[in-house]
Design a protein around this motif. Structure first.
Motif, PDB file in Angstrom:
ATOM      1  N   GLU A   6       0.811  -1.204   0.000  1.00  0.00           N
ATOM      2  CA  GLU A   6       0.000   0.000   0.000  1.00  0.00           C
ATOM      3  C   GLU A   6       0.841   1.250   0.000  1.00  0.00           C
ATOM      4  N   GLU A   7       1.975   1.207   0.686  1.00  0.00           N
ATOM      5  CA  GLU A   7       2.770   2.409   0.836  1.00  0.00           C
ATOM      6  C   GLU A   7       3.653   2.678  -0.366  1.00  0.00           C
ATOM      7  N   THR A   8       4.274   1.655  -0.903  1.00  0.00           N
ATOM      8  CA  THR A   8       5.179   1.863  -2.021  1.00  0.00           C
ATOM      9  C   THR A   8       4.995   0.729  -3.009  1.00  0.00           C
ATOM     10  N   PRO A   9       4.237   0.910  -4.072  1.00  0.00           N
ATOM     11  CA  PRO A   9       3.979  -0.167  -5.012  1.00  0.00           C
ATOM     12  C   PRO A   9       5.229  -0.557  -5.773  1.00  0.00           C
ATOM     13  N   THR A  10       5.268  -1.842  -6.144  1.00  0.00           N
ATOM     14  CA  THR A  10       6.407  -2.336  -6.900  1.00  0.00           C
ATOM     15  C   THR A  10       6.354  -1.823  -8.318  1.00  0.00           C
ATOM     16  N   PRO A  11       7.415  -1.183  -8.802  1.00  0.00           N
ATOM     17  CA  PRO A  11       7.401  -0.663 -10.169  1.00  0.00           C
ATOM     18  C   PRO A  11       7.378  -1.779 -11.179  1.00  0.00           C
ATOM     19  N   PRO A  12       6.801  -1.520 -12.364  1.00  0.00           N
ATOM     20  CA  PRO A  12       6.738  -2.550 -13.395  1.00  0.00           C
ATOM     21  C   PRO A  12       8.130  -3.012 -13.803  1.00  0.00           C
ATOM     22  N   THR A  13       8.254  -4.300 -14.071  1.00  0.00           N
ATOM     23  CA  THR A  13       9.534  -4.861 -14.498  1.00  0.00           C
ATOM     24  C   THR A  13       9.332  -5.601 -15.805  1.00  0.00           C
ATOM     25  N   ARG A 215      -2.659   1.408  -7.184  1.00  0.00           N
ATOM     26  CA  ARG A 215      -1.207   1.292  -6.996  1.00  0.00           C
ATOM     27  C   ARG A 215      -0.453   2.237  -7.927  1.00  0.00           C
ATOM     28  N   GLU A 216      -1.042   2.533  -9.070  1.00  0.00           N
ATOM     29  CA  GLU A 216      -0.389   3.445 -10.006  1.00  0.00           C
ATOM     30  C   GLU A 216      -0.295   4.861  -9.440  1.00  0.00           C
ATOM     31  N   LEU A 217      -1.196   5.231  -8.553  1.00  0.00           N
ATOM     32  CA  LEU A 217      -1.103   6.544  -7.911  1.00  0.00           C
ATOM     33  C   LEU A 217       0.188   6.653  -7.108  1.00  0.00           C
ATOM     34  N   TYR A 218       0.552   5.570  -6.430  1.00  0.00           N
ATOM     35  CA  TYR A 218       1.819   5.553  -5.698  1.00  0.00           C
ATOM     36  C   TYR A 218       3.002   5.657  -6.650  1.00  0.00           C
ATOM     37  N   ALA A 219       2.913   4.945  -7.776  1.00  0.00           N
ATOM     38  CA  ALA A 219       4.001   4.971  -8.752  1.00  0.00           C
ATOM     39  C   ALA A 219       4.195   6.375  -9.314  1.00  0.00           C
ATOM     40  N   ILE A 220       3.107   7.072  -9.571  1.00  0.00           N
ATOM     41  CA  ILE A 220       3.185   8.441 -10.090  1.00  0.00           C
ATOM     42  C   ILE A 220       3.869   9.347  -9.085  1.00  0.00           C
ATOM     43  N   GLY A 221       3.496   9.229  -7.819  1.00  0.00           N
ATOM     44  CA  GLY A 221       4.106  10.063  -6.792  1.00  0.00           C
ATOM     45  C   GLY A 221       5.557   9.721  -6.528  1.00  0.00           C
ATOM     46  N   SER A 222       5.900   8.441  -6.637  1.00  0.00           N
ATOM     47  CA  SER A 222       7.285   8.019  -6.389  1.00  0.00           C
ATOM     48  C   SER A 222       8.227   8.535  -7.466  1.00  0.00           C
ATOM     49  N   SER A 223       7.818   8.414  -8.730  1.00  0.00           N
ATOM     50  CA  SER A 223       8.656   8.873  -9.835  1.00  0.00           C
ATOM     51  C   SER A 223       7.784   9.077 -11.070  1.00  0.00           C
ATOM     52  N   ILE A 232       1.953   4.305 -17.635  1.00  0.00           N
ATOM     53  CA  ILE A 232       0.844   4.686 -16.762  1.00  0.00           C
ATOM     54  C   ILE A 232       0.212   5.982 -17.279  1.00  0.00           C
ATOM     55  N   PRO A 233      -1.099   6.030 -17.415  1.00  0.00           N
ATOM     56  CA  PRO A 233      -1.764   7.268 -17.890  1.00  0.00           C
ATOM     57  C   PRO A 233      -1.794   8.318 -16.775  1.00  0.00           C
ATOM     58  N   ILE A 234      -0.713   9.053 -16.658  1.00  0.00           N
ATOM     59  CA  ILE A 234      -0.536   9.968 -15.524  1.00  0.00           C
ATOM     60  C   ILE A 234      -1.628  11.026 -15.474  1.00  0.00           C
ATOM     61  N   ARG A 235      -1.925  11.625 -16.593  1.00  0.00           N
ATOM     62  CA  ARG A 235      -2.920  12.713 -16.601  1.00  0.00           C
ATOM     63  C   ARG A 235      -4.285  12.226 -16.130  1.00  0.00           C
ATOM     64  N   ARG A 236      -4.697  11.076 -16.638  1.00  0.00           N
ATOM     65  CA  ARG A 236      -6.004  10.558 -16.246  1.00  0.00           C
ATOM     66  C   ARG A 236      -6.042  10.177 -14.772  1.00  0.00           C
ATOM     67  N   ARG A 237      -4.948   9.623 -14.264  1.00  0.00           N
ATOM     68  CA  ARG A 237      -4.906   9.230 -12.855  1.00  0.00           C
ATOM     69  C   ARG A 237      -4.937  10.461 -11.948  1.00  0.00           C
ATOM     70  N   VAL A 238      -4.187  11.490 -12.306  1.00  0.00           N
ATOM     71  CA  VAL A 238      -4.187  12.719 -11.504  1.00  0.00           C
ATOM     72  C   VAL A 238      -5.568  13.379 -11.551  1.00  0.00           C
ATOM     73  N   LEU A 239      -6.179  13.399 -12.729  1.00  0.00           N
ATOM     74  CA  LEU A 239      -7.523  13.957 -12.858  1.00  0.00           C
ATOM     75  C   LEU A 239      -8.506  13.188 -11.981  1.00  0.00           C
ATOM     76  N   ALA A 240      -8.412  11.856 -12.008  1.00  0.00           N
ATOM     77  CA  ALA A 240      -9.309  11.039 -11.193  1.00  0.00           C
ATOM     78  C   ALA A 240      -9.097  11.304  -9.708  1.00  0.00           C
ATOM     79  N   ALA A 241      -7.848  11.529  -9.300  1.00  0.00           N
ATOM     80  CA  ALA A 241      -7.560  11.823  -7.892  1.00  0.00           C
ATOM     81  C   ALA A 241      -8.235  13.113  -7.448  1.00  0.00           C
ATOM     82  N   TYR A 242      -8.191  14.136  -8.300  1.00  0.00           N
ATOM     83  CA  TYR A 242      -8.829  15.418  -7.959  1.00  0.00           C
ATOM     84  C   TYR A 242     -10.351  15.301  -7.947  1.00  0.00           C
TER      85      TYR A 242
END
Length: 352
Positions: A6-13, A215-223, A232-242
């Motif tokens: 929950e705190e730090t999702p594993t980045p895609p490999t 989990r992608e929200l964590y990935a966006i914030g991490s890097s 990861i669709p960063i814009r859509r995820r950030v929009l959804a968060a707001y």
């Protein structure tokens, strides 16, 4: 207690590859620190309650516990919505003004009518989503700094609210009983509001831990750059968060009406910094990517309990702001120390 996932999702490999040992150890260090913070917050909360109870036994009587739960419910809700935004390395300073606008709008809509509580709540959520959508579009697609956008939204919404209200207020006598019962009713002695807040909290925590988009929200914030390269669709995820934060704030506005009945244009004025403080004190890193909604809820409960304890102990309310400031500075300092130690650990292991 939060989990590492929950705190730090594993980045895609890529297929056939695993996470670098140094990155796993660094993440483990971060996870351990922030889990320890949640435990320490819980411990501080217990000690504060015990100390206040010893000084004034009425603090933990039936009515005292109900008041504590009711007072913290709306702040916990707002902290949950704010956490989702902060995890993406952004911030929403407009939540307090959204609560004020939706509370007045819901009260104006329901006054002198027989509208159900469900209809009023839907209106609040809808208005909140519109506010969150505007902020989210400007931040994610317009690429305007979140601080600028949400601060501007704060003043715009406050201006709309005051222009609409014209100094008037919504009186509890004009609000339908069905709406007021949402703020005063209880199940087995437990008020509805804390139960609602817990349900939203648990559902959000489950989504962030279980679903890929969470989990992608964590990935966006991490890097953000790594998230972009991972597709990861960063814009859509950030929009959804707001939009989610706005919906929660709108929901909180409807509950504010149910809780207090009487609403003025500046309801929840100044709550923005209190919400951000609760989130950061609760272990959600202001730089994004680390933390949990459970920790944010603990932070909100701690700040609310401090306020209630100072009132019971007859201490000047000024100290509430001073203590909140100290806790906020301590939390930000801890985040900085963790980031520096993590960076140093990565550098040392990469050299090896």
């Amino acid at each position: 207690m939060t989990t590492a996932l929950e705190e730090t999702p594993t980045p895609p490999t890529t297929p056939g590859s695993g996470p670098a040992p140094e990155k796993s150890e660094a993440r483990s260090l971060v996870d351990t620190v922030f889990r320890a913070r949640e435990i320490s917050i819980g411990g501080a909360l217990v000690l504060l309650v015990l100390f206040t109870w010893i000084a004034n036994p009425s603090f933990l009587d039936e009515q005292g516990v109900k008041d504590l739960l009711l007072n913290s419910s709306i702040l916990v809700l707002l902290a949950v919505g704010q956490s989702v935004v902060v995890l993406t390395r952004n911030i929403d300073l407009s939540v307090g003004s959204v609560v004020g606008l939706t509370a007045f709008a819901c009260g104006n809509f329901a006054s002198g009518t027989d509208h159900s509580a469900f209809t009023v709540v839907l209106l609040g959520i809808g208005l909140g989503m519109v506010c969150g959508l505007v902020s989210g579009l400007l931040v994610s697609f317009g690429k305007v700094p979140a601080l600028v956008v949400t601060l501007g939204m704060l003043y715009v919404i406050q201006g709309i609210d005051h222009a609409w209200a014209h100094g008037e207020q919504i009186n509890a006598a004009n609000v339908p009983d069905d709406v007021l019962s949402l703020g005063s009713g209880a199940i087995l002695g437990i008020p509805y509001l804390p139960l609602i807040s817990f349900a939203v909290l648990a559902a959000t925590a489950y989504f962030l831990r279980t679903y890929r988009s969470g989990r992608e929200l964590y990935a966006i914030g991490s890097s953000p750059e790594a998230a972009r390269l991972a597709g990861i669709p960063i814009r859509r995820r950030v929009l959804a968060a707001y939009v989610f934060s706005g919906a929660v704030a709108g929901f909180a506005g409807a509950l504010w009406l149910a809780r207090f009945g009487t609403v003025v244009a500046d309801a929840a004025n100044g709550w923005e910094l209190t919400v951000v403080s609760a989130v950061v004190v609760g272990g959600v890193a202001i730089t994004g990517g680390v933390g949990s909604v459970w920790g944010a809820a603990l932070g909100a409960l701690l700040l609310t309990t401090i306020t209630s304890a100072l009132v019971v102990l007859k201490v000047d309310s000024f100290w509430t702001q001073a203590i909140t400031g100290v806790l906020l500075l301590a939390a930000i300092t801890t985040d900085r120390v963790v980031n520096v130690r993590t960076t140093n650990a990565l550098r040392k292991r990469s050299r090896r």
